[in-house]
Design an enzyme around this catalytic site. Structure first.
Site, PDB file in Angstrom:
ATOM      1  CE  LYS A 106       1.963   1.935   4.722  1.00 55.26           C
ATOM      2  NZ  LYS A 106       1.239   1.015   3.862  1.00 55.26           N
TER       3      LYS A 106
ATOM      4  CE  LYS B 205      -4.847  -1.572   1.489  1.00 56.56           C
ATOM      5  NZ  LYS B 205      -5.200  -2.672   2.362  1.00 56.56           N
TER       6      LYS B 205
ATOM      7  CB  THR C 120      -0.900   0.014   1.258  1.00 52.07           C
ATOM      8  OG1 THR C 120      -1.553  -1.254   1.370  1.00 52.07           O
ATOM      9  CG2 THR C 120      -1.938   1.114   1.179  1.00 52.07           C
TER      10      THR C 120
END
Ligand code: NAP
Length: 289
Positions: A234, A166, A91
Site C-alpha cells: 500500500k 512520510k 499512512t
C-alpha cells in the site's frame, strides 16, 4: 489534554494506546474487531462500542487504521462526535490526506496530519518519530500525546506536509528493504554466502543497521511481522501515485511496488515486509509451499 480516543488497535494503535495510558492520559479505544482491543482493558483502557462512543468527550481522537478507505469510513462515524482535535496518524497518502483535511474543516474540527516513523518495537517503546503538521495553535496542546508515543516530534508545516515527508522517507525505507532482499537472493544464486555478505556490509559506509536487521531476519527465515507486506505494498503504491502526480516516473519505486505486489500474491501479505526476499528468489515459496 487529558483524554484521548484511539481508533484502530492493530500492530501500531494498541501499543500507542498503552503508552498514552502509561503517560497518565485517560484513553478510550475502538477497533472494528472488538476482541483485538479487549486486552487493553487490563491496562485501564476503556473499549468503546463505536467510533463515536470512543471519540465523544475526548480532547483528542487519534486514527491509526490500515488505509484511506478505513480512515474515511471510520471518520464518517466519528466526526460528528469529535469535540477536540483529530490526529490522523495512519499512512493514507497525499490525496486522501487532502480529502480528510477538507472533511474535518467542513465540520470545524482541527486536523493534524501526523504519520509516524518506526514500527512495532518503537511503537511499544514509545520511541516513534512523529511527522506532525497542522494548525500552529494545536501544537502545544497535542504535545502530551506525541511525547507519550514518540521520542521525537518534527513539525513540518500545514496539514499534508507530514504525509509528504512520510512518503519520501518510506520511499527510501522500502527501497532499502527490497535491496537487501534482492541482494541476498542474488548472492545465494551466485553461490556467495549471504551471512558473509552481511558481515562485509556491517559498519561499512554502504551498509546500514536496517540492512543488518532485515538481512539477519531473512537469513533466519523469520518473517515475524513488524510492517506487514500488504501495508508495504500500500505504501509503495501511495509513493508511486504521489510521484506521478508530481510529474515523475520513478523506475525504482515502480520496481519496489511490483516486488511487494508479488510478495502479497505469494500469500505473504501478513508476513513482515522482509518476506519480499521470497519474491526475489527463483521458485519462491508460497505459504503452502
Ligand atoms: P494493522 O495491524 O493491520 O491494523 C490496522 C487497523 O485498521 C486495525 O485496527 C483494523 O481493524 C483496522 N481496519 C482495517 N480496515 C478497516 C476498515 N475497513 N474499517 C475499520 N477498521 C479497519 O496495521 P498497523 O501496522 O497498525 O498500521 C496502521 C497504520 O499505520 C497503517 O496506515 C500503516 O501503514 C501505518 N504504519 C504502520 C507501521 C508498522 O510498522 N506496522 C509503521 C508506521 C506506520 P481489525 O483489527 O478489525 O482488522
Amino acid at each position: 489534554m487529558s483524554s484521548v480516543a484511539v481508533l484502530g488497535t492493530g500492530i501500531m494503535g494498541a501499543p500507542m494506546a498503552r503508552n498514552l495510558r502509561g503517560a497518565g492520559l485517560e484513553v478510550r479505544v475502538w477497533n472494528r474487531t472488538r476482541e483485538r482491543a479487549e486486552a487493553l482493558a487490563e491496562d485501564g483502557i476503556e473499549v468503546a462500542g463505536s467510533p463515536a462512543d470512543a471519540a465523544k468527550g475526548a480532547d483528542a481522537t487519534l486514527t491509526m487504521l490500515a488505509d484511506s478507505e478505513a480512515v474515511e469510513s471510520v471518520a464518517a462515524e466519528a466526526l460528528p462526535a469529535i469535540g477536540g482535535v483529530w490526529i490522523q496518524s495512519s499512512t493514507v497518502g497525499v490525496d486522501a490526506t487532502g480529502r480528510l483535511a477538507a472533511t474535518a474543516a467542513e465540520r470545524g474540527v482541527p486536523f493534524l496530519d501526523a504519520p509516524v516513523l518506526g514500527t512495532k518495537k518503537p511503537a511499544e517503546d514509545g520511541k516513534l518519530t512523529v511527522l506532525a503538521s497542522g494548525p500552529e495553535d494545536q501544537r502545544e496542546r497535542c504535545a502530551p500525546v506525541f511525547d507519550a508515543i514518540g521520542a521525537r516530534t518534527i513539525w513540518l508545516g500545514e496539514a499534508g506536509a507530514g504525509t509528504r515527508m512520510k512518503l519520501a522517507v518510506n520511499s527510501w525505507l522500502l527501497a532499502l528493504t527490497v535491496a537487501i532482499g534482492e541482494s541476498l537472493a542474488f548472492a545465494e544464486a551466485l553461490g556467495a554466502d549471504g551471512a558473509t555478505m552481511l558481515d562485509i556490509l556491517d559498519g561499512a559506509p554502504m551498509g546500514s543497521p536496517y540492512a543488518q536487521l532485515k538481512g539477519k531476519a531473512i537469513l533466519a527465515g523469520d518473517f515475524t511481522t513488524s510492517l506487514p507486506s500488504r501495508l508495504a505494498e500500500k505504501d509503495a503504491r501511495l509513493i508511486l501515485e504521489a510521484a506521478r502526480s508530481a510529474g515523475l516516473e520513478p523506475e525504482l519505486a515502480r520496481a519496489v511496488h511490483e516486488r511487494f505486489v508479488q510478495t502479497v500474491a505469494l500469500d505473504h501479505g501478513e508476513d513482515d515486509m522482509a518476506a519480499v526476499y521470497l519474491a526475489c528468489t527463483p521458485g519462491a515459496q508460497t505459504r503452502t509451499g
